[in-house]
Design a protein around this motif. Structure first.
Motif, mmCIF file in Angstrom:
data_model
loop_
_atom_site.group_PDB
_atom_site.id
_atom_site.type_symbol
_atom_site.label_atom_id
_atom_site.label_comp_id
_atom_site.label_asym_id
_atom_site.label_seq_id
_atom_site.Cartn_x
_atom_site.Cartn_y
_atom_site.Cartn_z
ATOM 1 N N PHE A 62 50.902 40.672 26.229
ATOM 2 C CA PHE A 62 50.089 40.112 27.306
ATOM 3 C C PHE A 62 50.840 40.187 28.628
ATOM 4 N N TRP A 63 50.075 40.208 29.715
ATOM 5 C CA TRP A 63 50.621 40.018 31.041
ATOM 6 C C TRP A 63 50.762 38.524 31.283
ATOM 7 N N GLN A 64 51.915 38.101 31.771
ATOM 8 C CA GLN A 64 52.118 36.708 32.156
ATOM 9 C C GLN A 64 52.508 36.655 33.625
ATOM 10 N N SER A 65 51.743 35.906 34.384
ATOM 11 C CA SER A 65 52.050 35.737 35.801
ATOM 12 C C SER A 65 53.272 34.851 35.962
ATOM 13 N N GLU A 66 53.854 34.908 37.159
ATOM 14 C CA GLU A 66 54.976 34.027 37.463
ATOM 15 C C GLU A 66 54.948 33.744 38.966
ATOM 16 N N GLY A 67 54.180 32.742 39.327
ATOM 17 C CA GLY A 67 54.024 32.421 40.733
ATOM 18 C C GLY A 67 52.845 31.496 40.932
ATOM 19 N N PRO A 68 52.559 31.147 42.168
ATOM 20 C CA PRO A 68 51.460 30.211 42.453
ATOM 21 C C PRO A 68 50.096 30.849 42.220
ATOM 22 N N GLN A 69 49.121 30.024 41.881
ATOM 23 C CA GLN A 69 47.743 30.488 41.770
ATOM 24 C C GLN A 69 47.178 30.711 43.177
ATOM 25 N N PRO A 70 46.166 31.598 43.286
ATOM 26 C CA PRO A 70 45.534 32.362 42.217
ATOM 27 C C PRO A 70 46.380 33.567 41.815
ATOM 28 N N HIS A 71 46.130 34.077 40.599
ATOM 29 C CA HIS A 71 46.815 35.252 40.083
ATOM 30 C C HIS A 71 45.864 36.444 40.158
ATOM 31 N N LEU A 72 46.400 37.604 40.519
ATOM 32 C CA LEU A 72 45.562 38.756 40.825
ATOM 33 C C LEU A 72 45.873 39.954 39.937
ATOM 34 N N ILE A 73 44.813 40.656 39.549
ATOM 35 C CA ILE A 73 44.926 41.984 38.930
ATOM 36 C C ILE A 73 44.138 42.935 39.823
ATOM 37 N N ASP A 74 44.794 43.976 40.326
ATOM 38 C CA ASP A 74 44.156 44.924 41.242
ATOM 39 C C ASP A 74 44.119 46.315 40.634
ATOM 40 N N LEU A 75 42.969 46.955 40.745
ATOM 41 C CA LEU A 75 42.799 48.343 40.332
ATOM 42 C C LEU A 75 42.305 49.123 41.542
ATOM 43 N N SER A 76 43.087 50.124 41.958
ATOM 44 C CA SER A 76 42.738 50.947 43.108
ATOM 45 C C SER A 76 42.439 52.366 42.629
ATOM 46 N N PHE A 77 41.240 52.845 42.927
ATOM 47 C CA PHE A 77 40.800 54.158 42.464
ATOM 48 C C PHE A 77 40.930 55.178 43.590
ATOM 49 N N PRO A 78 41.379 56.400 43.287
ATOM 50 C CA PRO A 78 41.567 57.415 44.335
ATOM 51 C C PRO A 78 40.255 57.921 44.916
ATOM 52 N N LYS A 79 39.172 57.753 44.205
ATOM 53 C CA LYS A 79 37.847 58.113 44.709
ATOM 54 C C LYS A 79 36.851 57.065 44.234
ATOM 55 N N ARG A 80 35.674 57.099 44.813
ATOM 56 C CA ARG A 80 34.679 56.094 44.472
ATOM 57 C C ARG A 80 34.253 56.221 43.012
ATOM 58 N N VAL A 81 34.175 55.092 42.341
ATOM 59 C CA VAL A 81 33.683 55.031 40.973
ATOM 60 C C VAL A 81 32.520 54.057 40.929
ATOM 61 N N HIS A 82 31.718 54.161 39.883
ATOM 62 C CA HIS A 82 30.573 53.278 39.701
ATOM 63 C C HIS A 82 30.834 52.426 38.461
ATOM 64 N N ILE A 83 31.075 51.151 38.693
ATOM 65 C CA ILE A 83 31.481 50.247 37.622
ATOM 66 C C ILE A 83 30.287 49.407 37.174
ATOM 67 N N SER A 84 30.041 49.425 35.884
ATOM 68 C CA SER A 84 28.926 48.676 35.310
ATOM 69 C C SER A 84 29.386 47.357 34.693
ATOM 70 N N ALA A 85 30.548 47.368 34.041
ATOM 71 C CA ALA A 85 31.010 46.182 33.323
ATOM 72 C C ALA A 85 32.518 46.249 33.164
ATOM 73 N N ILE A 86 33.114 45.103 32.901
ATOM 74 C CA ILE A 86 34.511 45.052 32.500
ATOM 75 C C ILE A 86 34.586 44.276 31.190
#
Length: 237
Positions: A62-86
């Protein structure tokens, strides 16, 4: 450097199944998995419990954060994508106060224009939780109708709070999906069940609705979703 794991570009949400009862699996049609296209980052992590643990397909890590809230997960795509669900993997029985209880999902062209597309609350989740990003409507039985996918270049998952007001968080997996493959002669595709406030699994299947049906519902696929500014980006990107 983020390690890109080799795997098929198309998987089904039945690979991330939820078990409502003994021997009962909810399945869905295949849909493209997009997360391997992105550059991943997190707001903080404890040594040895970094971003790669979100992607390794192993629910014992698992990923475990270490710092103040809020905790962030970022996904950066090189081109536009169409996201339906996670789909996000959490385990209250194993993680207790490290388990997320409130998350916000935001999308945009970059960090400067992120807009919230879903806000979710969980009660002791355990397993893969599928989350449709643009639900159209909810029936009395709790079924959601899945609308058109969201075009974006950047996706951010924000952990706003944990069970029992825990500080750091554990997330055991994250996957991002495009639109499901539409079978012939079918206008609806069931997805794994989801409840905005339930722990994990209980509820009815989500459905994919065709464009024609959306027009019959009086919905253009854009309204009722998020801010005017973000809607504009859907046309200029």
């Amino acid at each position: 450097m983020v390690h890109h794991y080799a795997h098929s570009n198309t998987i089904g949400l039945h690979d991330i199944y939820i078990t409502p009862g003994a021997g009962d699996r909810t399945r869905s049609s295949d849909r493209p998995e997009l997360s391997h296209l992105a550059s991943w980052s997190v707001s903080s992590h404890k040594y040895g419990f970094g971003v790669d643990n979100l992607r390794d397909g192993n629910d014992t890590t698992f990923w475990q954060s270490e710092g103040p809230q809020p905790h962030l997960i970022d996904l950066s795509f090189p081109k536009r994508v169409h996201i339906s669900a996670i789909a996000i993997h959490m385990s209250h029985p194993r993680d207790d106060s490290y388990t997320p209880s409130k998350i916000s999902i935001r999308a945009g062209t970059g960090l400067h224009d992120l807009q919230e597309v879903r806000h979710m609350e969980f009660n002791k989740p355990d397993g893969w939780i599928p989350i449709v990003l643009r639900p159209m409507e909810v029936t009395d039985e709790g079924e959601e109708t899945e609308g058109p996918p969201i075009p974006c270049h950047h996706l951010r998952i924000i952990i706003l709070a944990n069970h029992l007001n825990g500080k750091d968080t554990h997330v055991r997996g994250l996957r991002v999906f495009g639109s499901p493959v539409q079978p012939q002669n079918s206008s609806a595709i069931p997805l794994s069940p989801l409840s905005e406030t339930s722990s994990t699994t209980q509820g009815s299947g989500l459905k994919k609705t065709s464009g024609k049906q959306l027009l019959e519902l009086g919905h253009d696929g854009l309204s009722g979703f998020t801010s005017t500014q973000f809607k504009m980006h859907e046309f200029i990107r």
